[in-house]
Design a protein around this motif. Structure first.
Motif, PDB file in Angstrom:
ATOM      1  N   ALA A   1      -0.861   2.844   8.448  1.00 22.26           N
ATOM      2  CA  ALA A   1      -1.387   3.181   9.780  1.00 22.26           C
ATOM      3  C   ALA A   1      -0.636   4.383  10.354  1.00 22.26           C
ATOM      4  CB  ALA A   1      -1.272   1.977  10.702  1.00 22.26           C
ATOM      5  N   LYS A   2       0.684   4.434  10.050  1.00 23.48           N
ATOM      6  CA  LYS A   2       1.507   5.529  10.582  1.00 23.48           C
ATOM      7  C   LYS A   2       1.133   6.865   9.931  1.00 23.48           C
ATOM      8  CE  LYS A   2       6.123   5.672  10.236  1.00 23.48           C
ATOM      9  NZ  LYS A   2       7.360   4.901  10.050  1.00 23.48           N
ATOM     10  N   TRP A   3       1.091   6.879   8.593  1.00 16.13           N
ATOM     11  CA  TRP A   3       0.853   8.188   7.967  1.00 16.13           C
ATOM     12  C   TRP A   3      -0.572   8.664   8.130  1.00 16.13           C
ATOM     13  CZ3 TRP A   3      -2.861   8.468   4.383  1.00 16.13           C
ATOM     14  CH2 TRP A   3      -3.004   7.487   3.411  1.00 16.13           C
ATOM     15  N   GLN A   4      -1.508   7.709   8.234  1.00 18.67           N
ATOM     16  CA  GLN A   4      -2.889   8.169   8.375  1.00 18.67           C
ATOM     17  C   GLN A   4      -3.076   8.946   9.683  1.00 18.67           C
ATOM     18  OE1 GLN A   4      -5.900   7.439  10.091  1.00 18.67           O
ATOM     19  NE2 GLN A   4      -4.839   6.280  11.677  1.00 18.67           N
TER      20      GLN A   4
ATOM     21  N   ALA B   1       2.500   8.958  -0.163  1.00 21.20           N
ATOM     22  CA  ALA B   1       2.078   9.727   1.019  1.00 21.20           C
ATOM     23  C   ALA B   1       3.301  10.184   1.804  1.00 21.20           C
ATOM     24  CB  ALA B   1       1.184   8.865   1.894  1.00 21.20           C
ATOM     25  N   LYS B   2       4.312   9.319   1.886  1.00 26.93           N
ATOM     26  CA  LYS B   2       5.504   9.658   2.664  1.00 26.93           C
ATOM     27  C   LYS B   2       6.154  10.934   2.128  1.00 26.93           C
ATOM     28  CE  LYS B   2       9.546   7.471   4.670  1.00 26.93           C
ATOM     29  NZ  LYS B   2      10.508   6.364   4.582  1.00 26.93           N
ATOM     30  N   ALA B   3       6.388  10.968   0.822  1.00 23.85           N
ATOM     31  CA  ALA B   3       7.010  12.141   0.215  1.00 23.85           C
ATOM     32  C   ALA B   3       6.121  13.372   0.370  1.00 23.85           C
ATOM     33  CB  ALA B   3       7.292  11.868  -1.265  1.00 23.85           C
TER      34      ALA B   3
ATOM     35  N   PHE C   1      -6.675  12.574   3.457  1.00 21.17           N
ATOM     36  CA  PHE C   1      -6.512  11.164   3.789  1.00 21.17           C
ATOM     37  C   PHE C   1      -6.981  10.282   2.626  1.00 21.17           C
ATOM     38  CE2 PHE C   1      -8.818   7.396   5.468  1.00 21.17           C
ATOM     39  CZ  PHE C   1      -7.719   6.642   5.858  1.00 21.17           C
ATOM     40  N   LEU C   2      -8.168  10.595   2.087  1.00 20.41           N
ATOM     41  CA  LEU C   2      -8.695   9.798   0.973  1.00 20.41           C
ATOM     42  C   LEU C   2      -7.817   9.932  -0.264  1.00 20.41           C
ATOM     43  CD1 LEU C   2     -12.581  10.160   1.149  1.00 20.41           C
ATOM     44  CD2 LEU C   2     -11.192   8.143   1.589  1.00 20.41           C
ATOM     45  N   ASP C   3      -7.306  11.155  -0.504  1.00 20.65           N
ATOM     46  CA  ASP C   3      -6.401  11.372  -1.640  1.00 20.65           C
ATOM     47  C   ASP C   3      -5.161  10.489  -1.533  1.00 20.65           C
ATOM     48  OD1 ASP C   3      -7.905  13.146  -2.945  1.00 20.65           O
ATOM     49  OD2 ASP C   3      -6.759  14.935  -2.394  1.00 20.65           O
ATOM     50  N   HIS C   4      -4.542  10.530  -0.365  1.00 22.46           N
ATOM     51  CA  HIS C   4      -3.339   9.720  -0.144  1.00 22.46           C
ATOM     52  C   HIS C   4      -3.630   8.241  -0.332  1.00 22.46           C
ATOM     53  CE1 HIS C   4      -0.837  12.939   0.815  1.00 22.46           C
ATOM     54  NE2 HIS C   4      -1.058  13.051   2.113  1.00 22.46           N
TER      55      HIS C   4
ATOM     56  N   LEU D   1       6.353   0.697  -5.235  1.00 26.36           N
ATOM     57  CA  LEU D   1       5.870   2.085  -5.293  1.00 26.36           C
ATOM     58  C   LEU D   1       4.549   2.154  -6.048  1.00 26.36           C
ATOM     59  CD1 LEU D   1       9.236   3.829  -6.328  1.00 26.36           C
ATOM     60  CD2 LEU D   1       8.138   3.978  -4.081  1.00 26.36           C
ATOM     61  N   PRO D   2       3.773   3.239  -5.838  1.00 23.21           N
ATOM     62  CA  PRO D   2       2.546   3.375  -6.635  1.00 23.21           C
ATOM     63  C   PRO D   2       2.876   3.646  -8.100  1.00 23.21           C
ATOM     64  CG  PRO D   2       2.871   5.319  -5.284  1.00 23.21           C
ATOM     65  CD  PRO D   2       3.912   4.332  -4.864  1.00 23.21           C
ATOM     66  N   GLU D   3       1.967   3.276  -8.983  1.00 25.19           N
ATOM     67  CA  GLU D   3       2.104   3.567 -10.410  1.00 25.19           C
ATOM     68  C   GLU D   3       2.383   5.060 -10.607  1.00 25.19           C
ATOM     69  OE1 GLU D   3      -1.511   2.793 -12.605  1.00 25.19           O
ATOM     70  OE2 GLU D   3      -0.371   1.444 -13.909  1.00 25.19           O
ATOM     71  N   ASN D   4       3.226   5.403 -11.568  1.00 27.55           N
ATOM     72  CA  ASN D   4       3.582   6.796 -11.856  1.00 27.55           C
ATOM     73  C   ASN D   4       4.392   7.476 -10.759  1.00 27.55           C
ATOM     74  OD1 ASN D   4       2.299   6.740 -14.347  1.00 27.55           O
ATOM     75  ND2 ASN D   4       0.338   7.328 -13.436  1.00 27.55           N
ATOM     76  N   ALA D   5       5.016   6.690  -9.888  1.00 26.66           N
ATOM     77  CA  ALA D   5       5.915   7.270  -8.895  1.00 26.66           C
ATOM     78  C   ALA D   5       7.148   7.816  -9.607  1.00 26.66           C
ATOM     79  CB  ALA D   5       6.314   6.222  -7.872  1.00 26.66           C
ATOM     80  N   THR D   6       7.844   8.736  -8.958  1.00 29.09           N
ATOM     81  CA  THR D   6       8.999   9.408  -9.551  1.00 29.09           C
ATOM     82  C   THR D   6      10.259   9.107  -8.738  1.00 29.09           C
ATOM     83  OG1 THR D   6       8.663  11.347  -8.173  1.00 29.09           O
ATOM     84  CG2 THR D   6       7.488  11.300 -10.280  1.00 29.09           C
ATOM     85  N   PRO D   7      11.436   9.506  -9.247  1.00 28.94           N
ATOM     86  CA  PRO D   7      12.667   9.290  -8.473  1.00 28.94           C
ATOM     87  C   PRO D   7      12.627   9.933  -7.080  1.00 28.94           C
ATOM     88  CG  PRO D   7      13.208   9.815 -10.734  1.00 28.94           C
ATOM     89  CD  PRO D   7      11.720   9.994 -10.600  1.00 28.94           C
ATOM     90  N   VAL D   8      11.864  11.024  -6.933  1.00 30.26           N
ATOM     91  CA  VAL D   8      11.756  11.640  -5.604  1.00 30.26           C
ATOM     92  C   VAL D   8      11.015  10.697  -4.645  1.00 30.26           C
ATOM     93  CG1 VAL D   8      10.866  13.595  -4.282  1.00 30.26           C
ATOM     94  CG2 VAL D   8      11.831  13.978  -6.564  1.00 30.26           C
ATOM     95  N   ASP D   9       9.944  10.082  -5.131  1.00 28.98           N
ATOM     96  CA  ASP D   9       9.239   9.087  -4.304  1.00 28.98           C
ATOM     97  C   ASP D   9      10.186   7.950  -3.928  1.00 28.98           C
ATOM     98  OD1 ASP D   9       6.409  10.058  -4.321  1.00 28.98           O
ATOM     99  OD2 ASP D   9       6.647   9.794  -6.487  1.00 28.98           O
TER     100      ASP D   9
END
Ligand code: MN
Length: 489
Positions: free
Chosen positions: A376-379, A478-480, A388-391, A413-421
């Motif tokens: 709700a915050k990032w949207q 989305a945050k990153a 928005f749809l991509d995120h 975390l979402p699948e395929n997230a990285t250390p930066v995420d």
């Protein structure tokens, strides 16, 4: 559906409800929808009633069921909000307002803009009260069950929305039964050719499944009986849409014989300890498929709360199948997730206030639902609909993994997230000190793809540094991505 039949259907679900209130809602909706007809020729009222019955079958509270009866009275029925307010309690009215769509007239936008605006509204309402989304999901389920009557020009779009948004949402809320049904109802409309191909491909195997069905049920039951273990046994075939996805995996390469869970036997015990006892018995009777592993989702639940033991074994005439073992509580959670009645009664037992209960979640499960607030915050920070749809697809509604900090904190975390995420998930300041990352004790590049159960350790630099916009090439959350994109403006 007549009032008496509706009340009877609710009673059959063993719901103890205030029948005066239900009657009031029935009569109100009946009047508001008078003369309105569904595509299938039925009176419009059948739709909200079916939605209420679906909600009731999920074990939700009374206010949500009543709001289900009333869910289309404000926009579709054009009822007056004040009249609604004068007849029903504020919680019910809030829920109905929450599921009401934004006015199409005010927007004057395209169909897709209208769709996105409504999604946004749904996520904002859902952060305030999870029950809003339960009503939306029940609404979608009934609409999918009756999709056949909808004009063909609309069917595909509705089916794709269901596969891309509503089914993943159900999955994230831990509502496994709903997710599976939504996908299978959408499949033939969303991808008609693929649907035909997959059903033809699997027809022979599925017939074989029907043959082993009885045999499997009998042998499992007799093993349990012999050892005086009380448990329910269910046999289920893998759902077609999930089978289609599995066939696409690189290790399967479209080869049906590489799929060992076309059939799964579910053994539902009365308590946790019996789960492990049953697992032992199962392995005494059937040999595990070589190279397969036992998954203990009891000790290590999936991010959406799913708990079970999974093992793949070889049965008679080399037929392989999966065995899933869980207790009744876990089973209910796996099927109904966020809508689970257990959630409400659990919250009540743990001393949640009525206010907390109104939100439908205790503080403990609220932690699990933190992603809804974040969404709700990032949207609200993303103005552009396409972004928005991509995120949404890349992060909030994607498959999830969970990783650990060295201290043992769990991050979802979402699948395929990285250390930066990961760094952004831990704290928004941490990425400014990101120098090196160890995954399971080994140094990895920042674009490394994390897997469930990885232990991720960030080695901090002494000095604060600038963020690197190249990280946009591989970040998923989305945050990153929102932080990094802000750099470019
Ligand atoms: Mn509806």
């Amino acid at each position: 559906m007549k009032l008496a039949a509706f009340l009877k259907a609710l009673r059959l679900q063993n719901r103890k409800l205030d029948e005066n209130l239900i009657t009031l809602a029935y009569q109100f909706a009946d009047q508001v929808h008078l003369g309105q007809i569904r595509y299938d020729g039925q009176a419009y009222l059948t739709h909200p009633l079916e939605v209420a019955l679906i909600l009731s079958s999920w074990g939700v509270d009374q206010d949500t069921i009543v709001a289900g009866i009333l869910h289309d009275t404000l926009d579709h029925g054009q009822a007056d909000l004040q009249v609604l307010n004068s007849k029903f309690n504020p919680q019910i009215v809030k829920l109905v307002e929450g599921v009401t769509r934004v006015g199409q007239v005010q927007l004057r936008g395209s169909r897709s803009q209208y769709f996105v605006e409504n999604l946004r509204k749904m996520f904002i309402s859902m952060a305030k009260d999870i029950r809003v989304v339960l009503i939306r999901l029940a609404d979608r389920l009934h609409n999918m069950r009756t999709l056949d009557a909808v004009p063909i020009s609309k069917q595909r779009r509705i089916a794709l929305e269901t596969i891309n948004i509503y089914a993943p949402l159900a999955e994230r809320l831990g509502m496994g039964l709903l997710k599976g049904e939504l996908e299978d109802l959408s499949f033939p409309y969303a991808y008609p050719k693929t649907y035909l191909r997959v059903s033809r491909l699997t027809k022979r195997v599925m017939t074989k499944v029907d043959r082993v069905y009885e045999e499997l049920l009998k042998s499992i039951s007799s093993i349990l009986k012999e050892h005086h273990l009380e448990a329910k046994v269910e046999i289920r075939k893998k759902r077609l849409f999930s089978l289609f996805h599995k066939l696409k995996r690189p290790e399967i390469k479209g080869n049906l014989s590489r799929i060992h869970d076309l059939v799964a036997a579910r053994i539902i015990t009365t308590n946790l300890t019996d789960c492990y006892a049953v697992l032992g018995l199962v392995h005494q009777h059937w040999q595990p498929v070589p190279g397969s592993t036992i998954s203990d989702f009891i000790q290590m639940p999936k991010p959406n709360g799913y708990q079970s033991l999974h093992t793949k074994v070889i049965g008679s005439s080399n037929f392989t199948f999966e065995i899933q073992i869980r207790d009744e509580k876990m089973h209910h959670q796996a099927e109904y997730g966020a809508a689970s009645h257990a959630l409400y009664s659990q919250a009540k037992q743990s001393g949640a206030t009525d206010e907390q209960l109104e939100k439908g979640i205790s503080s403990q499960s609220k932690q699990k639902m933190k992603w809804i607030e974040e969404l709700a915050k990032w949207q609200s920070q993303v103005a552009d609909d396409a972004t928005f749809l991509d995120h949404l697809k890349l992060d909030a509604l994607s498959k999830r993994i969970y990783v650990f900090s060295p201290k043992g904190d769990v991050y979802d975390l979402p699948e395929n997230a990285t250390p930066v995420d990961f760094a952004f998930a831990v704290h928004s300041e941490l990425p400014f000190f990101l120098s090196q990352v160890l995954v399971n004790g080994k140094l990895v590049p920042l674009s490394h793809l994390l897997k469930s159960r990885d232990v991720v350790e960030v080695i901090k630099s002494k000095q604060k540094r600038a963020l690197n916009r190249d990280w946009l090439k591989f970040t998923k959350t989305a945050k990153a991505r929102l932080h990094l994109k802000a750099l470019m403006n």
